[in-house]
Design a protein around this motif. Sequence first.
Motif, PDB file in Angstrom:
ATOM      1  N   LEU A 116     -23.837  56.052  -5.208  1.00  0.00           N
ATOM      2  CA  LEU A 116     -22.679  56.617  -4.638  1.00  0.00           C
ATOM      3  C   LEU A 116     -22.949  58.175  -4.062  1.00  0.00           C
ATOM      4  O   LEU A 116     -22.502  58.255  -2.817  1.00  0.00           O
ATOM      5  N   GLN A 117     -23.919  58.818  -4.838  1.00  0.00           N
ATOM      6  CA  GLN A 117     -24.213  60.122  -4.359  1.00  0.00           C
ATOM      7  C   GLN A 117     -24.996  60.076  -3.207  1.00  0.00           C
ATOM      8  O   GLN A 117     -24.924  60.714  -2.265  1.00  0.00           O
ATOM      9  N   ILE A 118     -26.068  59.128  -3.124  1.00  0.00           N
ATOM     10  CA  ILE A 118     -26.627  58.738  -1.923  1.00  0.00           C
ATOM     11  C   ILE A 118     -25.918  58.431  -0.778  1.00  0.00           C
ATOM     12  O   ILE A 118     -26.161  59.314   0.359  1.00  0.00           O
ATOM     13  N   ILE A 119     -25.138  57.679  -0.961  1.00  0.00           N
ATOM     14  CA  ILE A 119     -24.157  57.228   0.162  1.00  0.00           C
ATOM     15  C   ILE A 119     -23.272  58.291   0.592  1.00  0.00           C
ATOM     16  O   ILE A 119     -23.156  58.629   1.898  1.00  0.00           O
ATOM     17  N   GLU A 120     -22.784  59.195  -0.053  1.00  0.00           N
ATOM     18  CA  GLU A 120     -22.471  60.196   0.408  1.00  0.00           C
ATOM     19  C   GLU A 120     -22.986  61.447   0.852  1.00  0.00           C
ATOM     20  O   GLU A 120     -22.642  61.702   2.187  1.00  0.00           O
ATOM     21  N   GLY A 121     -24.267  61.520   0.652  1.00  0.00           N
ATOM     22  CA  GLY A 121     -25.025  62.514   1.249  1.00  0.00           C
ATOM     23  C   GLY A 121     -25.583  61.963   2.692  1.00  0.00           C
ATOM     24  O   GLY A 121     -25.703  62.619   3.392  1.00  0.00           O
ATOM     25  N   VAL A 122     -26.222  60.800   2.608  1.00  0.00           N
ATOM     26  CA  VAL A 122     -26.620  60.119   3.765  1.00  0.00           C
ATOM     27  C   VAL A 122     -25.547  59.981   4.796  1.00  0.00           C
ATOM     28  O   VAL A 122     -25.911  60.346   5.909  1.00  0.00           O
ATOM     29  N   HIS A 123     -24.368  59.504   4.412  1.00  0.00           N
ATOM     30  CA  HIS A 123     -23.421  59.690   5.586  1.00  0.00           C
ATOM     31  C   HIS A 123     -23.026  60.978   6.036  1.00  0.00           C
ATOM     32  O   HIS A 123     -22.560  60.855   7.186  1.00  0.00           O
ATOM     33  N   ALA A 124     -22.945  61.824   5.227  1.00  0.00           N
ATOM     34  CA  ALA A 124     -22.563  63.265   5.631  1.00  0.00           C
ATOM     35  C   ALA A 124     -23.604  63.530   6.736  1.00  0.00           C
ATOM     36  O   ALA A 124     -23.081  64.166   7.746  1.00  0.00           O
ATOM     37  N   ARG A 125     -24.768  63.670   6.668  1.00  0.00           N
ATOM     38  CA  ARG A 125     -26.055  63.687   7.498  1.00  0.00           C
ATOM     39  C   ARG A 125     -25.892  62.782   8.839  1.00  0.00           C
ATOM     40  O   ARG A 125     -26.106  63.210   9.871  1.00  0.00           O
ATOM     41  N   TRP A 126     -25.817  61.387   8.509  1.00  0.00           N
ATOM     42  CA  TRP A 126     -25.696  60.308   9.463  1.00  0.00           C
ATOM     43  C   TRP A 126     -24.492  60.387  10.567  1.00  0.00           C
ATOM     44  O   TRP A 126     -24.465  60.824  11.871  1.00  0.00           O
ATOM     45  N   VAL A 127     -23.239  60.959   9.881  1.00  0.00           N
ATOM     46  CA  VAL A 127     -22.051  61.102  10.905  1.00  0.00           C
ATOM     47  C   VAL A 127     -22.500  62.439  11.788  1.00  0.00           C
ATOM     48  O   VAL A 127     -21.925  62.614  12.935  1.00  0.00           O
ATOM     49  N   LEU A 128     -22.840  63.576  11.227  1.00  0.00           N
ATOM     50  CA  LEU A 128     -23.242  64.716  11.838  1.00  0.00           C
ATOM     51  C   LEU A 128     -24.221  64.450  12.791  1.00  0.00           C
ATOM     52  O   LEU A 128     -23.752  64.751  14.054  1.00  0.00           O
ATOM     53  N   LEU A 129     -25.029  63.579  12.830  1.00  0.00           N
ATOM     54  CA  LEU A 129     -26.206  63.146  13.691  1.00  0.00           C
ATOM     55  C   LEU A 129     -25.470  62.321  15.058  1.00  0.00           C
ATOM     56  O   LEU A 129     -25.367  62.620  16.218  1.00  0.00           O
TER      57      LEU A 129
END
Length: 181
Positions: A116-129
């Motif tokens: 869940l932590q990975i998903i939260e962090g990856v999605h934050a970076r991914w959406v910014l991109l």
Amino acid sequence: MNLQTLEKLKFPIGEFHKTDSISKTDIENWIATIEAFPSKIKSLTQSLSIEELNWIYRPKGWSIKQVVHHCADSHMNSLIRFKLALTEDVPDIKPYEEQLWAELADGNSNDISPSLQIIEGVHARWVLLLKSFGTKELKKQFFHPGNMKIVSLEENIGVYAWHCNHHLAHIEQALLYKGQF
């Protein structure tokens, strides 16, 4: 259970279908889906017991915990594929054996909090991109040797919005049927 029922359990929202024309609104909606995914998956899973985390969503399907771990694995890979496509000319991406990854210790752990932590962090970076993309970036592509297809980033945004909803539906299905298949 008949074949049609099994197919519905495997694809509760149906399979992804590429449209001939992808609009700006499609992209915005898909990005919003990707952005909302971490909170939705956390909300569905954060209070589940170990027994519930081990419920499957269909016969011979993954458990809820494996679905969560798979989403972390898949979405990490997707972010990397997007970055490769943005920085290289139609790069070959590396497929992975998701079924085998789901059987590894980290893909089958009862503790879903790291995923869940990975998903939260990856999605934050991914959406910014994703929100930084213009037309040029949306048209960038990669080659997927697993299915021998060239995929544009705009199409892949749609694929991953579908992927988010697909696996949320799997979790909801496992909870609805209490893993009884």
